[in-house]
Design a protein around this motif. Structure first.
Motif, mmCIF file in Angstrom:
data_model
loop_
_atom_site.group_PDB
_atom_site.id
_atom_site.type_symbol
_atom_site.label_atom_id
_atom_site.label_comp_id
_atom_site.label_asym_id
_atom_site.label_seq_id
_atom_site.Cartn_x
_atom_site.Cartn_y
_atom_site.Cartn_z
ATOM 1 N N ASP A 123 -11.819 45.246 4.473
ATOM 2 C CA ASP A 123 -11.445 46.646 4.707
ATOM 3 C C ASP A 123 -10.226 46.954 3.846
ATOM 4 O O ASP A 123 -9.627 46.049 3.253
ATOM 5 C CB ASP A 123 -11.165 46.888 6.191
ATOM 6 N N THR A 128 -3.451 48.118 13.724
ATOM 7 C CA THR A 128 -3.427 47.394 15.008
ATOM 8 C C THR A 128 -4.414 46.236 15.021
ATOM 9 O O THR A 128 -4.338 45.370 15.896
ATOM 10 C CB THR A 128 -3.805 48.316 16.168
ATOM 11 N N THR A 131 -9.975 47.715 14.890
ATOM 12 C CA THR A 131 -11.236 47.910 14.168
ATOM 13 C C THR A 131 -11.785 46.573 13.665
ATOM 14 O O THR A 131 -12.966 46.257 13.857
ATOM 15 C CB THR A 131 -11.011 48.861 12.970
#
Ligand code: PRP
Ligand code: HPA
Length: 178
Positions: A123, A128, A131
């Motif tokens: 990604d 955080t 995902t």
């Protein structure tokens, strides 16, 4: 030749107060449109895995598709999209995950990865880690062997790296922003 860090710092644009007041949004569209910076980022992401057997790259919607596609090509691996719910046409595995407000769900085709295949998750950014942790859950439901999770940008104050490492997933990031 400028350092990797200088190249990435110069190529990533920061937009204050997007999408909400107080957020400094790290915008990688300026990195993607810069041919040298884009190649440098992809080369750096793939280099620990060059010559190793990697079956699939799993890319997280949406910016993980762009980076993950390039990584897959470079490693001669297949590409598997992990998407927000309702976007994939065939049978899927699904997982709920928490966002800042409320829940969302993401999905992957159940035949996207076979049990035992070696997979790298890609990604653009880990914040955080919610995902990416959900993506790890999906891949493990299918029986994937997750070699690593790779991101261009880490926001270390938000704890995503620790969250993924606690799940036993090695994390690779290229640059951190406080
Ligand atoms: C961003 C980013 C990661 C995720 C990181 O995606 O590209 O996928 O947030 O946040 P987390 O570590 O706190 O979970 P976004 O939700 O903006 O989706 P999009 O790429 O489809 O716009
Ligand atoms: N940029 C892109 N995606 C994000 C960010 C950001 O700064 N923070 C959380 N998701």
């Amino acid at each position: 030749k400028p350092s990797l860090e200088d190249t990435l710092l110069a190529a990533i644009r920061t937009i204050p107060d997007y999408p909400k007041p107080g957020i400094l949004f790290r915008d990688i569209t300026t990195l993607l449109s810069n041919a040298r910076a884009f190649r440098r980022a992809i080369d750096e992401l793939v280099h620990p895995y060059a010559g190793k057997k990697v079956d699939k790259i799993a890319g997280i919607e949406a910016r993980g598709f762009i980076l993950g596609g390039a990584v897959a090509h470079q490693l001669s691996a297949g590409f598997v999209p992990i998407r927000k719910k309702g976007k994939l046409p065939y049978e899927t595995v699904r997982v709920a995950y928490s966002l800042e407000y409320g829940l969302d769900e993401m999905e992957m085709h159940r035949d996207g990865v076979s049990p035992g295949e070696k997979v790298i998750l890609v990604d653009d950014l880990i914040a955080t880690g919610g995902t990416a942790a959900a993506a790890v859950q999906l891949l493990r439901q299918i029986g994937a062997d997750i070699l690593a999770a790779c991101f261009v940008i880490d926001l270390p104050d938000l704890g995503g790296r620790d969250k993924l490492e606690a799940l036993g997933v090695p994390v690779r990031t290229l640059i951190g922003f406080e």
